[in-house]
Motif scaffolding. Structure first.
Motif, PDB file in Angstrom:
ATOM      1  N   THR A 159     -66.181 -63.092 -15.243  1.00  0.00           N
ATOM      2  CA  THR A 159     -65.418 -62.879 -16.471  1.00  0.00           C
ATOM      3  C   THR A 159     -64.382 -63.984 -16.607  1.00  0.00           C
ATOM      4  OG1 THR A 159     -65.711 -60.489 -16.218  1.00  0.00           O
ATOM      5  CG2 THR A 159     -64.008 -61.235 -17.753  1.00  0.00           C
ATOM      6  N   LYS A 194     -62.072 -58.747 -19.238  1.00  0.00           N
ATOM      7  CA  LYS A 194     -61.902 -59.772 -20.271  1.00  0.00           C
ATOM      8  C   LYS A 194     -60.610 -59.514 -21.049  1.00  0.00           C
ATOM      9  CE  LYS A 194     -63.864 -63.357 -22.407  1.00  0.00           C
ATOM     10  NZ  LYS A 194     -62.845 -63.774 -23.376  1.00  0.00           N
ATOM     11  N   LYS A 208     -66.637 -55.580 -17.137  1.00  0.00           N
ATOM     12  CA  LYS A 208     -66.468 -56.951 -17.625  1.00  0.00           C
ATOM     13  C   LYS A 208     -65.647 -56.977 -18.913  1.00  0.00           C
ATOM     14  CE  LYS A 208     -69.100 -61.085 -18.955  1.00  0.00           C
ATOM     15  NZ  LYS A 208     -68.664 -62.021 -17.891  1.00  0.00           N
TER      16      LYS A 208
END
Length: 202
Positions: A20, A192, A188
């Protein structure tokens, strides 16, 4: 998709993984100033939730003995994680990781800092040897910030992510649900949110 091979990031051997990354371009003259701000955010673990919003997990830094501290992290420290939803019952609703490595790299054109964590026991419960996390002890998360000549990057690299089966029955079910969701991409998305917020200087 193949996991990136990066200095300071444990090798991917089995289970799920994610890379990420968030990157932002700046005028070269602003890079040193912005990177100093980024480093301060990166090492302020207790403030990570404030950067990414209340919907994100809350992180609290603890020393080797399990006592809460408000300082830069050190190898051997623990981070208590409070993710939205039910937590590890045995660990009073929290997940725990231990900081196993902190690295610094620099050359003529770039600089990077990394913190690697692995699922751990609850340091506040001296009677339990169980891993208090939804991933097994083989998993790791490596947080990295870096600068180049014209951009800054914040990233999280997850490796060897498998559900923690060494827990009570209800916790095992919970661990499988969260771990599978993470391996399907939910984690993820959440990471993020954090890496984007690290680079949001507006």
């Amino acid at each position: 998709m193949i996991p990136k091979i990066l200095k300071g990031v444990p090798a991917q051997k089995s289970g799920g993984f994610h890379d990420t990354e968030s990157r932002k371009v700046f005028d070269q003259a602003l890079i040193p100033e912005k990177f100093e701000i980024l480093k301060k955010r990166f090492f302020s673990v207790n403030q990570w939730e404030s950067y990414s919003g209340k919907a994100f997990a809350a992180f609290k830094l603890h020393n080797f003995n399990g006592d809460p501290v408000d300082r830069e992290p050190l190898i051997g420290d623990f981070i208590r994680i409070d993710i939205p939803g039910p937590g590890e019952a045995e660990a009073k609703g929290y997940d725990w990781v231990k900081i196993t490595d902190i690295c610094f790299y620099e050359d003529s054109f770039s600089e990077s800092l990394s913190i690697t964590c692995e699922p751990s026991v609850n340091p506040q419960n001296k009677k339990s040897g169980h891993i208090a996390h939804f991933y097994s002890s083989a998993a790791s998360s490596t947080f990295i910030i870096s600068r180049s000549t014209d951009y800054l990057q914040a990233a999280v690299y997850g490796r060897n992510e498998r559900p923690n089966r060494n827990a009570k029955f209800l916790d095992v079910i919970r661990n499988f649900a969260i771990a599978i969701g993470g391996m399907m991409g939910i984690a993820k998305i959440q990471w993020k949110q954090l890496t984007d917020s690290f680079l949001d200087f507006d």
